[in-house]
Design an enzyme around this catalytic site. Structure first.
Site, PDB file in Angstrom:
ATOM      1  N   HIS A  73       0.826  -1.214   0.000  1.00  0.00           N
ATOM      2  CA  HIS A  73       0.000   0.000   0.000  1.00  0.00           C
ATOM      3  C   HIS A  73       0.863   1.268   0.000  1.00  0.00           C
ATOM      4  O   HIS A  73       0.492   2.282   0.589  1.00  0.00           O
ATOM      5  CB  HIS A  73      -0.959   0.032   1.196  1.00  0.00           C
ATOM      6  N   ASN A 146     -10.410  -2.848   2.234  1.00  0.00           N
ATOM      7  CA  ASN A 146     -10.050  -2.893   0.819  1.00  0.00           C
ATOM      8  C   ASN A 146     -11.298  -2.699  -0.032  1.00  0.00           C
ATOM      9  O   ASN A 146     -12.418  -2.715   0.497  1.00  0.00           O
ATOM     10  CB  ASN A 146      -9.446  -4.258   0.466  1.00  0.00           C
ATOM     11  N   TYR A 360       0.459  -4.179  12.102  1.00  0.00           N
ATOM     12  CA  TYR A 360       0.349  -2.755  11.776  1.00  0.00           C
ATOM     13  C   TYR A 360       1.134  -1.868  12.743  1.00  0.00           C
ATOM     14  O   TYR A 360       1.825  -0.942  12.325  1.00  0.00           O
ATOM     15  CB  TYR A 360      -1.126  -2.328  11.685  1.00  0.00           C
TER      16      TYR A 360
END
Ligand code: HDE
Length: 692
Positions: A73, A146, A360
């Site tokens: 990303h 997404n 993350y």
């Protein structure tokens, strides 16, 4: 002073000095800079002096401008906005943002592609990230989704393999931002669980017309928790107000050349002109009973729950109303973390979600260089923050006073915060147990049925695009055995599709079907919601008409076309042989937005040609003008033209037999509004049949 300046520069360069409201340039230390054009030197033509602190500081800072790009990303674009709750959902969740009808919560959204590097082109065939940070009154909630509701893998331990296989190959460093290469197809052809996701990736969903025209999905099942601790499962959806729209692959390839920033420019322009992009937040809500009787496991991220089985309840709207002030500070530094949830929302044991919850936070440390990224304005909660965490790189929010631990016996005013069992986050007490093992649940074993359901739910045009995409991608794969293995797996999805791809690849024979871990369901109920083309939007609003004009073009018709386009909620861009514009029939001058060479028709949703006969004959001799028309034709676009444009149409191979996607406008022909009406269909697919 003048003497000094003369001594500084003899090249006639422009020295702009502070004064009259323009502030003085300073160093990072706040020292005013006297000369920003020349380094400190010994002698007129001599070496540089190391004591030049301004130069040293400036270059040092420049050398460190880049931070590591996101490992996936990397290419993304963000904007600010708000989320508005339609009605109280207090019967379902205690999450503060869903308590009051009309409540607005500030958000930051970042859209992205996955595989390409930061500088890659927007129209890659790829899944798009749709990450939303809600700055709620009870902390930040990140819904990191997404534009495709399923994923390639069922276990997070395969994520590095998937991403390595998809990105550029390690020895050669290419191809980038594309899956059309051996490593990707080698990996996925050995991973039958990716079959469903591949159907979506090979479909038009992977080449959206813009961020504004795509759906978003939270993918995993989450939980909503009400004030009494009752849990309801939820799958999150984003539904674009303008409907869904994608481009053809041939268009995508050309857009990438003509405007690699097509998607970010579209978002920037739309917000700039006040055409604010909007999505509705949808929830599919279900309980354990449904989970138990559903044909698939609700924890399996390679499966959807068809909307026809659990309807999507629309609970609020997301409006993007402000572009970023600074791309780096906001879009680049925003740090989404799936584990950022708020009281009233909780995780499930979807294995991928569990793995993401580790990843993350970890990746932000690497990317943003320290543990204090939550103090950056784009990441900082808008509600009070109070804790005893301290120090680290770039510590900005430092506690005052002596107490940096608890419990402590310092007085209330100086002793710092304490836990709050009333308002605090409570984890849903999900009962779990069992042996510690490495295994894939039996309930995740059906890899083909939903892929088949997706395929069967597409229109013939969309099916054609899927087959073409497989053939395109696999034709770039060098090893014939990988191509064959992929086709062997697809025989479990649909024999006709597999045979068509085999033909497209020129395989000598159809390979044996890959054994399936579980026999697929042969007759799944189609889910009409999965098709883009079957669902409208029957509106040209938010779209762009490109009008090719020449000197002498009909001024009244141009005005009529502009008015009709605006009435349809769309925008016009004027394209002319020179950017300075053209003199039109009433003697007026029309300034162009684009020069023809820089504005191929792939940049527009529909086109119109307003030319005089002579000008059309001149254009007919230029390949760029012929491409403008023939591409719009090949991409099934609606095309308005005046009689006088005939020489250009003829040169583009359209001498006769214009189909209903073409409309003659102007005096004695159709009004401009009739053309805009037709544009609401977005594409004239009949022109292509099912031939792609
Ligand atoms: Fe991500 N993903 N992901 N992902 N993902 C990242 O975090 C990861 C997955 C998604 O605009 C990374 O900040 C793992 C599914 C978006 O900043 C990283 C797994 C979905 C974004 C990461 C997944 C997503 C990311 C890289 C499998 C859809 C961009 C940079 C277990 C629901 C957010 C970063 C933005 C970014 C890990 C799978 C969505 C490395 C391990 C499924 C939209 O942490």
């Amino acid at each position: 002073m003048d003497e000094q300046r003369a001594a500084r520069g003899s090249g006639g360069e422009t020295h702009q000095v502070a004064g009259a409201g323009r502030p003085s340039l300073t160093t990072q230390q706040g020292v005013v800079v006297g000369d920003g054009q020349n380094t400190l030197r010994v002698g007129e033509r001599g070496p540089a002096a190391l004591e030049d602190s301004h130069f040293r500081e400036k270059i040092f800072h420049f050398d460190h401008e880049r931070i590591p790009e996101r490992v996936v990303h990397a290419r993304g674009y963000g904007a600010h906005g708000y989320f508005e709750t339609y009605e109280s959902l207090s019967d379902l969740t205690r999450a503060d943002l869903f308590q009051r009808a009309g409540e607005r919560t500030e958000v930051f959204v970042r859209f992205s592609t996955v595989a390409g590097n930061k500088g890659s082109a927007d129209l890659a065939r790829d899944v798009r990230g749709f990450a939303v940070k809600f700055y709620t009154r009870e902390g930040n909630w990140d819904l990191v989704g997404n534009n495709i509701p399923v994923f390639f893998i069922q276990d997070p331990i395969k994520f590095p393999d998937l991403v390595h296989a998809a990105k550029q190959e390690p020895d050669r460093g290419f191809p980038q931002a594309q899956t059309a290469h051996d490593n990707f197809w080698d990996f996925v052809s050995l991973m039958p669980e990716s079959t469903h996701m591949l159907m979506w990736i090979m479909s038009d969903r992977a080449v959206p017309r813009s961020f504004r025209f795509m759906e978003g999905f939270g993918v995993h099942s989450f939980r909503l928790i009400d004030a009494a601790g009752r849990s309801t499962y939820v799958k999150f959806h984003w539904k674009p107000k303008l409907g869904l729209q994608s481009v053809l692959w041939n268009e995508a390839v050309k857009i990438n050349g003509a405007d690699p920033d097509f998607h970010r420019r579209d978002l920037w322009d739309a917000i700039g002109r006040g055409d604010l992009p909007e999505w509705e937040l949808g929830m599919q809500l279900f309980d354990d009973d449904f989970a138990d009787r559903f044909a698939f496991d609700v924890l399996d991220p390679t499966k959807i729950i068809p909307e026809e089985e659990i309807p999507v309840r629309r609970v609020g709207r997301l409006v993007l109303d402000r572009v970023v002030d600074n791309f780096f500070a906001e879009t680049e530094q925003v740090a989404f973390c799936t584990q950022n949830i708020v009281p009233g929302i909780d995780f499930t044991n979807d294995p991928l979600l569990q793995g993401r919850n580790f990843s993350y936070l970890d990746t932000q440390l690497k990317r943003l260089g320290g543990p204090n990224f939550t103090s950056l304005p784009v990441n900082a909660p808008r509600c009070p923050v109070a804790h005893f965490q301290q120090d680290g790189h770039m510590a900005l929010a430092n506690p005052r006073g002596r107490a940096n631990y608890e419990p402590n016996s310092w007085p209330e005013q100086t002793g710092g915060p304490r836990e709050d069992p009333e308002r605090g986050f409570v984890t849903h007490p999900d009962a779990v147990g069992g042996a510690k093992r490495r295994l894939r649940p039996e309930s995740f074993a059906d890899h083909y049925s939903q892929a088949r359901q997706f395929y069967l739910s597409q229109t013939p045009t969309e099916r054609r695009h899927i087959a073409d995409a497989y053939v395109f991608e696999l034709s770039k794969v060098e090893r014939p055995d990988i191509r064959a293995r992929m086709v062997a797996g697809l025989r479990n999805v649909d024999e006709d599709l597999a045979a068509e791809i085999a033909r497209g690849l020129g395989l000598p024979s159809l390979p044996d079907t890959l054994p399936a871990a579980r026999e697929p369901i042969r007759d799944p109920a189609p889910s009409p919601a999965l098709s883009i083309l079957a669902n409208g939007p029957h509106s040209f609003a938010g779209r762009k008409l490109g009008v090719l004009v020449t000197d002498g073009a009909d001024a009244a018709l141009l005005a009529e076309l502009r008015a009709a386009t605006e009435a349809a909620g769309a925008t016009v861009e004027i394209i002319a042989p020179v950017v300075g514009g053209v003199d039109v029939s009433d003697g007026g001058h029309v300034v162009a937005d684009q020069k023809l060479d820089g504005a191929p028709s792939v940049l527009y949703d529909a086109v119109a040609i307003l030319a005089t006969k002579d000008a059309a004959a001149q254009l007919a001799r230029r390949p760029v003008a012929r491409d403008f028309v023939s591409d719009a034709t090949a991409h099934a676009k609606f095309i308005a033209y005046v009689d006088e444009a005939a020489p250009l149409l003829a040169a583009a191979g359209l001498a006769e037999g214009l189909d209903d996607g073409f409309l003659r406008i102007g005096p004695g022909a159709h009004p401009a509004a009739a053309f805009l009406d037709r544009c609401g269909q977005l594409r004239y697919w009949d022109r292509l049949g099912t031939q792609g």
